[in-house]
Design an enzyme around this catalytic site. Structure first.
Site, PDB file in Angstrom:
ATOM      1  N   LYS A   1       0.835  -1.203   0.000  1.00 53.17           N
ATOM      2  CA  LYS A   1       0.000   0.000   0.000  1.00 53.17           C
ATOM      3  C   LYS A   1       0.870   1.254   0.000  1.00 53.17           C
ATOM      4  O   LYS A   1       1.745   1.410   0.845  1.00 53.17           O
ATOM      5  CB  LYS A   1      -0.922  -0.011   1.221  1.00 53.17           C
ATOM      6  CG  LYS A   1      -1.859  -1.209   1.273  1.00 53.17           C
ATOM      7  CD  LYS A   1      -2.794  -1.158   2.451  1.00 53.17           C
ATOM      8  CE  LYS A   1      -2.064  -1.178   3.780  1.00 53.17           C
ATOM      9  NZ  LYS A   1      -2.961  -1.363   4.932  1.00 53.17           N
TER      10      LYS A   1
ATOM     11  N   THR B   1      -7.935   9.921   8.046  1.00 56.14           N
ATOM     12  CA  THR B   1      -7.376   8.658   7.557  1.00 56.14           C
ATOM     13  C   THR B   1      -7.383   7.577   8.627  1.00 56.14           C
ATOM     14  O   THR B   1      -6.797   6.511   8.432  1.00 56.14           O
ATOM     15  CB  THR B   1      -5.936   8.876   7.068  1.00 56.14           C
ATOM     16  OG1 THR B   1      -5.157   9.442   8.142  1.00 56.14           O
ATOM     17  CG2 THR B   1      -5.900   9.820   5.875  1.00 56.14           C
TER      18      THR B   1
ATOM     19  N   GLY C   1      -8.187   4.450  10.434  1.00 58.34           N
ATOM     20  CA  GLY C   1      -8.842   3.204  10.088  1.00 58.34           C
ATOM     21  C   GLY C   1      -8.846   2.848   8.616  1.00 58.34           C
ATOM     22  O   GLY C   1      -9.516   1.884   8.224  1.00 58.34           O
ATOM     23  N   THR C   2      -8.091   3.551   7.789  1.00 57.36           N
ATOM     24  CA  THR C   2      -8.121   3.248   6.356  1.00 57.36           C
ATOM     25  C   THR C   2      -7.550   1.858   6.063  1.00 57.36           C
ATOM     26  O   THR C   2      -8.068   1.140   5.195  1.00 57.36           O
ATOM     27  CB  THR C   2      -7.341   4.304   5.547  1.00 57.36           C
ATOM     28  OG1 THR C   2      -6.044   4.476   6.123  1.00 57.36           O
ATOM     29  CG2 THR C   2      -8.068   5.623   5.542  1.00 57.36           C
ATOM     30  N   GLY C   3      -6.485   1.470   6.762  1.00 60.19           N
ATOM     31  CA  GLY C   3      -5.911   0.146   6.538  1.00 60.19           C
ATOM     32  C   GLY C   3      -6.865  -0.960   6.937  1.00 60.19           C
ATOM     33  O   GLY C   3      -7.021  -1.963   6.221  1.00 60.19           O
ATOM     34  N   CYS C   4      -7.527  -0.782   8.079  1.00 57.24           N
ATOM     35  CA  CYS C   4      -8.529  -1.758   8.526  1.00 57.24           C
ATOM     36  C   CYS C   4      -9.659  -1.857   7.511  1.00 57.24           C
ATOM     37  O   CYS C   4     -10.127  -2.954   7.167  1.00 57.24           O
ATOM     38  CB  CYS C   4      -9.107  -1.338   9.879  1.00 57.24           C
ATOM     39  SG  CYS C   4      -7.896  -1.105  11.210  1.00 57.24           S
TER      40      CYS C   4
END
Length: 265
Positions: A175, A207, A209-212
């Site tokens: 990512k 941003t 929690g974007t990865g979750c």
């Protein structure tokens, strides 16, 4: 059949990341969500104030309850802070022959707070990565997993993705959200192939929690029977739209969350 996904992750009391973000994402994408909670965090948009780890035996009990009853189509794994927890989750995945496992190697929160004990990095690398259908590290996480400098460009990202493949990963989504420039580029790396996923970089501090959200969106796609490439591509589109719509929300004083239900309100 009803598409079902389970998230194995930590709870975010602020609601923007972790279990809460995963369940919101599953629901937004038309998938029934179940959960196995690995840790409780006292957390908000400003940071993580405290962490309470769930005992490994209770995590195993949650997994047995969910997997023995529900026809789980995909699994998203997030915050696992301890070696014992990583080993317990791995054993549970094997015990229940879990498939379509998406591993988000969560190490540090958006606020900068560490969520993974340093001694657990090798366990994550050696125990869970080989069991995952897809690993979704950001640039900082990939560097930590490989004990290498942070990738500076797409060539570095590709090389690190290929190294993770060589060390047991079946596929890696590198990512690029922590990179620079007007475009945010991710690379889906698999043995013998690479797919470039590109989107405009959105100028926002929302941003959290974007990865979750991205990893759970991919799991949702896999639970619905999508091939990996389609699941990743549609998840990228969903997260980009959720970030773009985050300004419609006014949540907290720090890094706000994405708008998981941007299509409805």
């Amino acid at each position: 059949m009803t598409a079902i996904a389970v998230t194995i992750a930590g709870s975010d009391s602020g609601g923007g990341a972790g279990i809460q973000a995963d369940l919101k994402t599953f629901s937004a994408l038309g998938v029934y969500g179940a959960s196995v909670i690995t840790a409780l965090t006292a957390q908000n948009t400003l940071g993580v104030q405290a962490i309470h780890d769930v005992p490994a035996a209770f995590i195993a009990a949650q997994m047995d309850s969910v997997f023995s009853d529900l026809a789980v189509g995909a699994v998203k794994i997030g915050m696992l802070s301890q070696v014992s927890v990583i080993e317990t989750v791995a054993a549970g995945l094997d015990r229940h022959k879990a498939a379509n496992i998406v591993l988000d190697p969560v190490m540090v929160a958006t606020s900068g707070d560490r969520l993974l004990n340093p001694d657990a990095v090798s366990a994550l690398r050696n125990v869970l990565i080989p069991r995952a259908a897809l690993v979704t590290p950001n640039l900082l996480e990939a560097a930590a997993l490989l004990d290498q400098p942070v990738a500076l460009d797409e060539d570095d990202m590709l090389a690190q993705g290929q190294t993770l493949i060589a060390r047991g990963a079946k596929a890696v989504l590198m990512k690029g959200g922590h990179g620079q420039g007007e475009r945010s580029t991710d690379l889906l790396v698999a043995p013998g192939s690479v797919v470039r996923l590109d989107a405009p970089r959105i100028d926002t501090r929302n941003t959290h929690g974007t990865g979750c959200t991205l990893s759970s969106a991919i799991a949702a796609g896999l639970a619905k029977g999508f091939p990996l490439g389609q699941a990743v591509s549609e998840a990228k589109d969903y997260v980009s739209a959720a970030i773009a719509a985050s300004g419609r929300l006014s949540i907290g004083k720090g890094h706000g969350p994405t708008h998981h239900f941007h299509a409805w309100w």
